[in-house]
Motif scaffolding. Sequence first.
Motif, PDB file in Angstrom:
ATOM      1  N   SER A 138      -7.422  -0.033  -7.902  1.00  0.00           N
ATOM      2  CA  SER A 138      -8.434  -1.061  -8.339  1.00  0.00           C
ATOM      3  C   SER A 138      -7.496  -2.497  -8.398  1.00  0.00           C
ATOM      4  N   ARG A 139      -6.220  -2.495  -8.521  1.00  0.00           N
ATOM      5  CA  ARG A 139      -5.702  -3.547  -8.535  1.00  0.00           C
ATOM      6  C   ARG A 139      -5.373  -4.009  -6.989  1.00  0.00           C
ATOM      7  N   LEU A 140      -5.223  -3.175  -6.066  1.00  0.00           N
ATOM      8  CA  LEU A 140      -4.765  -3.808  -4.710  1.00  0.00           C
ATOM      9  C   LEU A 140      -5.951  -3.811  -3.858  1.00  0.00           C
ATOM     10  N   MET A 141      -7.262  -3.245  -4.456  1.00  0.00           N
ATOM     11  CA  MET A 141      -8.603  -3.061  -3.585  1.00  0.00           C
ATOM     12  C   MET A 141      -9.572  -3.964  -4.518  1.00  0.00           C
ATOM     13  N   ASP A 142     -10.199  -2.880  -5.243  1.00  0.00           N
ATOM     14  CA  ASP A 142     -11.214  -3.292  -6.273  1.00  0.00           C
ATOM     15  C   ASP A 142     -11.433  -2.130  -7.186  1.00  0.00           C
ATOM     16  N   GLU A 143     -12.351  -2.483  -8.172  1.00  0.00           N
ATOM     17  CA  GLU A 143     -12.320  -1.346  -9.192  1.00  0.00           C
ATOM     18  C   GLU A 143     -13.100  -0.249  -8.840  1.00  0.00           C
ATOM     19  N   PHE A 188       3.758  -5.388  -4.704  1.00  0.00           N
ATOM     20  CA  PHE A 188       2.492  -5.862  -3.654  1.00  0.00           C
ATOM     21  C   PHE A 188       1.362  -6.485  -4.665  1.00  0.00           C
ATOM     22  N   ASP A 189       1.414  -6.410  -6.118  1.00  0.00           N
ATOM     23  CA  ASP A 189       0.362  -7.247  -6.842  1.00  0.00           C
ATOM     24  C   ASP A 189       0.709  -8.635  -6.884  1.00  0.00           C
ATOM     25  N   GLY A 229       9.532   1.154  -0.985  1.00  0.00           N
ATOM     26  CA  GLY A 229      10.489   0.472  -0.234  1.00  0.00           C
ATOM     27  C   GLY A 229      10.009   0.371   1.233  1.00  0.00           C
ATOM     28  N   LEU A 230       9.779   1.458   1.776  1.00  0.00           N
ATOM     29  CA  LEU A 230       9.543   1.209   3.222  1.00  0.00           C
ATOM     30  C   LEU A 230       8.131   0.497   3.539  1.00  0.00           C
ATOM     31  N   ALA A 231       7.287   0.680   2.648  1.00  0.00           N
ATOM     32  CA  ALA A 231       5.996   0.050   2.665  1.00  0.00           C
ATOM     33  C   ALA A 231       6.133  -1.494   2.801  1.00  0.00           C
ATOM     34  N   TRP A 232       6.789  -1.980   1.801  1.00  0.00           N
ATOM     35  CA  TRP A 232       7.247  -3.476   1.787  1.00  0.00           C
ATOM     36  C   TRP A 232       8.022  -3.907   2.793  1.00  0.00           C
ATOM     37  N   LEU A 247       8.982 -12.300  -7.848  1.00  0.00           N
ATOM     38  CA  LEU A 247       9.856 -10.842  -8.400  1.00  0.00           C
ATOM     39  C   LEU A 247       9.755  -9.781  -7.147  1.00  0.00           C
ATOM     40  N   SER A 248       8.747  -9.943  -6.331  1.00  0.00           N
ATOM     41  CA  SER A 248       8.436  -8.854  -5.690  1.00  0.00           C
ATOM     42  C   SER A 248       9.539  -8.380  -4.467  1.00  0.00           C
TER      43      SER A 248
END
Length: 844
Positions: A138-143, A188-189, A229-232, A247-248
């Motif tokens: 919900s935070r990275l896409m939608d609720e 990622f947020d 970590g790898l996704a980042w 801070l990301s």
Amino acid sequence: MTKLTEDQPSTPNTTQASCAGESTRNAPSSWLLRAAGLLIPLLILMPSLGSGGIWDPHELNVADFARRIGINLFGAQALSLADADNTMPTLEQLGKGELPFTSIAAGFAAFGLHEWAGRLPLALWALAGAGAIYWLVSRLMDERAGVFASIALSTMPLFFVQARTMLGDIVTFSSITMAVAGFGLLVFDNQPTRRSQVVSTLLAILGGTAGFLSRGILIGLALPLLTVGLAWLVCRLSNGATKSNRLSTPVAIAILVLGSGAAAWGVYTLVTAQGSQAVRVLGAIVTRPSQPPSFDHVLLMLGHALFPWSAFIPFAVGRLFRPAFALQDSQDARERALRVLLIVGTSLSFGILGLMNVYVGHIPFAGIGLMAAIAAVAIRDLERGGHASRAMAIGTVTFLALLYSDFKKWPDKAFSAYGIESTSFPDSFKQDAARLMLVCTIVCGVLVFASWLERDAQDRKPFVFSDYFGILKALRTAAKGNLVIVGGVVELALVVTAANVFIGMKAQWKSVVTMSATVRMIALNAWWAVPVALLVALALALAFRDINRWFFPRFRVSRASATLAAGALGGAILSFSYFPALAAQLSPKEVFDSYAKMRSGQEPLALLGVSSRTASYYAGGAIDSFSDVEGALQWLLDGQERKWLVLRNEDLARLNSSYRARTRAGRNLPILDARSSQILLASNKLNNAETSHNPLDDIVLAQRPNPSHPLDVELQGQLKALGWDMVDPEGRVVDSVIAGRKYRLRLYYEVIGRVGRDWECFIHIDGHGRRFNGDHLPMDKKYPMTLWQVGDVLVDDYPIQLEPNFTPGGYGLYYGFFVGNTRLKVTRGKHNDDRIEGGTIQVR
């Protein structure tokens, strides 16, 4: 007729407008959406905590360790059992991290020694996992996508079975999901709030700590840390890297470094450790199986453990690489990060679990939360404007059919949801299990096909009758007319075949007269049945399409929601019907309940082959327990009072044989409860109003049979062949059979001398240059021949299905016994090389 082509995605602007309109029209209010995301997991996970008994030994072993922890850690002295080990177990004895056991122990300490009390903390862990995946998506896409993920996760059998069974792996599943959600959102947020940062930080700390305390450093820590970590790193190195919160970057670098260090430490320990010396680090005992699982072992287990979602997820993965439409920069960055996170995390889960399986044996798949999120993203993409895909619909339905075939042929595949590789599946549940799986497959297949068949559009009207009347025209013009040519050739061949068969029947041609009835019927009718079936199938396909075109707009339901409904309904069928029924077969709870209802006063109860620890949960204290059949039978028959015995099915044959030899009453051991084919309730006496349900009553007969084909043949002074019957599936005796249809051949014997070894039975049906060969173990190994007592009358019931090439006529039946190249000799009666001559079977 409407042209059947794959729907294409709209242009970005058009799609966004369409998406917004559909979301506004179809989406429920925010509070209702959240309620659905909470209530469905609650309904799946919580109501059945006490309905199924404890599975002995798998669940019972975990529960007993937890009971001991409850005594020593929480001071719950009420959990102490007389004549039982009440000391604190060591980590080496547990064989994995202590957190799952401690969670169960907390339930026992709070509510007492009940199965539901031990399962309640695990269900709460499951709810935390469902909440974590909701929070991440919900935070990275939608609720709405977050709710989809929560529902998908809670309806996956591997998840809800573990949540309702005291095996403990649900703690690992939820911990990994929480850690990935927490660490992932910290990185990622890009539009965090103070509340979201606090929640994400708590999830990261709790998930990472719980993961380490349940499955060690490699699965519990390295997996979630490296996933984030790898996704980042992938997002950072890609051309689409976009802004993030301040801070990301340092957080992501720290996560990547910690994850790499944890992975290196874990792999080194895994490779160098022996036995239980590294349980704290690895969360498992290093066993190095002599035949380690292959690389695809995790994938195979997961296919059955996530059914029916496992049929959809492989195709949903492909949708991650193609977003539905372009978004604004901040939202686009979050969604891209979510997709990369899910792909990296799932891949790492397969890799790490595959590596650990080689050294420690099977461990249930830990990345199940990420799989649920993959399904949710694909569903939400379709709902927001993604293109429909008939290939995806057909592929998912095909996978559903293949998995159903596996469950039907090998029903023990259902134990994949328990994280158990192999155990015997209850015979008494096999037919019901196959029916429930079939219902689940059909429901899911229909809904998924309706969902991905096409998108709704204003120019797609339902029930346009010109489409139906234009079927022939469409066939005529398909493939530039080549389809008509091919169809005409096939139809001509069918007509010629039917004419030849018809003439041959009239002229009594040998090749036609000797043809089996089934083949002859097909040859005579295929010329008209094939084209009619084709036209009916096309008409039904159009009707299915039009029903969906009418239903979804009429009730303002998005097509994508049908896929969610497919998984949710399939999961509900398995959750409320299939797995509770299976659990009832595996636990002695039902027989203890039957004993409590049927006993009179304080009639004694004992156990044979069933752990005495189960009595603590169901009998209110310790009771007599036997490990040997003779000791249990001696106890059962001594004295005049009525006694009861709980036993495992594998001990029934030997106990029944000894009972018949001891009592000489010519009847089988009274069984009062045989609802489970695994655990039974026996008694030494049968009251007038009671009926025995001994499964061996269909094998060791109480009365001498009167077979339709009587024989009088002796075999080496040990057995007398009394004759045989051929019966149809309804049990009716038949005087002839039709090739290709199913029957059962019943062979009757009387024991006239002690049988010194276990022989195999052969059945030959010979004639017209053909043979049916039916080599098998008598009675399907349920009653070994060395247990047969003199005077017993038995029936060997064997399935018969002649191949379609068995032409009409008479065939000789021959049968007997063999081991290797040696046959049990026929000493009296008709035989051919020690093959009993049974007479003739007529095939029509």
